[in-house]
Design a protein around this motif. Structure first.
Motif: not given
Length: 481
Positions: A52-56, A144-146, A291-292
């Protein structure tokens, strides 16, 4: 969250979904407490948080709030004490949910929202043995997904929706309860049909996935189902589409009313094909690839505001910007997305200019030359830029840009941007000259008085500061610098 004490979210059940909830709240500035008897819970959530820290933050062009505090608890009452939000994410066993939700109801603050991540049970099922939970069904990866499907008491769902929008999610409140809500009912239909296609030897797991990701999956990501079909009807719209393709609904194109028996042979067939398709990657590698890809697609949707991109853009508008760093105003604070890096893993040179351009845009807003000002027919155009590379910037680095006004007289505005890495290293400087322009006449002209006055205030305040990193001195260094 900003100002005063941070809000607290309690996560009961720290698996894939619970860990995703923890990351979503934590990275949006909430304190998070976790209760899960699994001895590996802390390790598992730590791995979810790393993803999460690398993507959000890479979805945003503004910095997310400072990360909250994460704690783990051996007892449920201790975890939920003082929580504004309690999220139950335990396995899909109704008897187990009854026990846990009753315990949460007893221990949680009366004003707390109690949400269940259940993908299938209705609120009436969940609360049959006591409790006041609403369904708050997310999608993986939660950070990531809302989308969150909300089902339950109207007042509680409204309260929950406000909170979820505050952490960048899209709450969809159902009009009435139904097993499996909306999205999973749709997914279940596709899943059942896919199982038949594999069982009957029509397609492999890989071929089905290719049919989705190479075609309608991309369309669905930005328009959904009905809007996509409206376009398929051409100029005549949905009525024409329904008239043309409606009869197909009675044709034997689907086995949705039948479910293939889950025999050992079917399970082995599907598992074997899946291993052949994706077994060369670890689960963590697949998660990062997913995620990317999500980040790239959602960022592309931000420009138009379509789909999930619109949610991110609306959330970003609420994120705080500004403040000072090393005496100067902060005009950009963000994480560097992986898409900004080249084959060396370093930020591409064009992205330094993009960051500086964002800083110029933000500074224009600060002096009143904002979107409304541009709409009135005036703006600043860049006419000259000088860029100096001083150190490397890598993907996921925190980047802070400060802006100094070197001069702001008549039609000209000369800015000096410094790009700082999160460790305080000066990575680059960008000196840029802009001219104020009449957009209708396409000629330079003086700015409106209120903009000129705001610019002059900054120029006066910055007159005594050193142009650190420029290789030369502008005026005399300030004692504070």
């Amino acid at each position: 969250m900003t100002g005063g004490a941070r809000a607290k979210a309690a996560i009961v059940g720290g698996g894939v979904i619970g860990g995703g909830w923890a990351a979503r709240f934590l990275l949006n500035g909430w304190d998070v407490s976790v209760f899960d008897p699994d001895p590996d819970a802390e390790r598992k959530i730590g791995e979810v948080l790393a993803n999460a820290r690398r993507s959000l933050p890479a979805l945003y062009d503004r910095a997310l709030p400072a990360e909250g505090a994460l704690t783990f608890h051996d007892d449920l009452p201790g975890a939920v004490a003082g929580a504004t939000w309690v999220q139950e994410s335990i396995p899909e066993r109704l008897d187990l949910k009854h026990t846990v939700l009753a315990a949460i109801e007893t221990a949680a603050p009366t004003e707390a929202v109690i949400g269940s991540s259940t993908s299938g049970f209705k609120p009436s099922d969940l609360n049959a043995k006591g409790g006041r939970a609403v369904v708050a069904h997310p999608f993986n990866p939660v950070y990531l997904l809302p989308l969150v499907e909300l089902v339950g008491a109207a007042e509680t769902c409204a309260q929950a929706a406000d909170i979820l929008r505050g952490v960048g999610m899209f709450p969809l409140t159902l009009r009435k309860e139904i097993d499996a809500h909306i999205a999973d009912r749709l997914l279940e239909a596709v899943w059942r049909e896919s199982l038949w296609l594999v069982k009957d030897g029509i397609a492999t797991t890989e071929e089905i996935d290719e049919a989705i990701r190479m075609g309608f999956g991309i369309r669905w990501a930005q328009m959904g189902l009905f809007e996509t079909y409206r376009i398929a009807g051409g100029e005549a719209g949905m009525k024409h589409f329904m008239a043309q393709f409606g009869p197909a609904l009675s044709w034997p194109w689907t086995k949705l009313m039948d479910v293939p028996e889950f025999t050992d042979e079917l399970v082995d067939l599907i598992a074997g094909q899946s291993d052949a398709q994706s077994g060369h990657r670890t689960i963590r590698e697949l998660e990062r690839l997913r995620d990317d890809n999500i980040v790239g697609m959602v960022r592309s949707l931000r420009r138009s505001g379509s789909g999930a991109g619109g949610v991110i853009r609306a959330h970003e508008d609420k994120l705080e910007t500004g403040g000072d760093y090393r005496v100067l105003p902060v005009t950009v604070a963000r994480q560097v997305p992986a898409s900004w890096t080249d084959y060396n893993g370093h930020m591409n040179e064009t992205r330094y200019l993009e960051a500086a351009s964002q800083a110029s845009d933000r500074f224009m807003e600060m002096i009143g030359a904002d979107a409304a000002y541009v709409a009135s027919g005036f703006s600043y155009f860049t006419v000259e830029t000088h860029l100096r590379f001083l150190d490397e910037v890598k993907a996921h680095d925190r980047l802070t840009v400060t802006t100094q006004v070197l001069s702001g007289m008549a039609k000209k505005m000369q800015l000096f941007h410094r790009l700082w890495r999160g460790d305080g290293t000066l990575a680059a400087t960008v000196e840029t000259l802009l001219l104020h322009t009449d957009l209708a006449a396409r000629k330079a002209c003086p700015p409106k008085p209120e903009v000129a006055e705001a610019l002059e205030r900054f120029a006066t305040a910055h007159a005594g500061l050193a142009a650190e990193g420029s290789g030369r001195s502008i005026g005399q260094p300030s004692a504070r610098n």
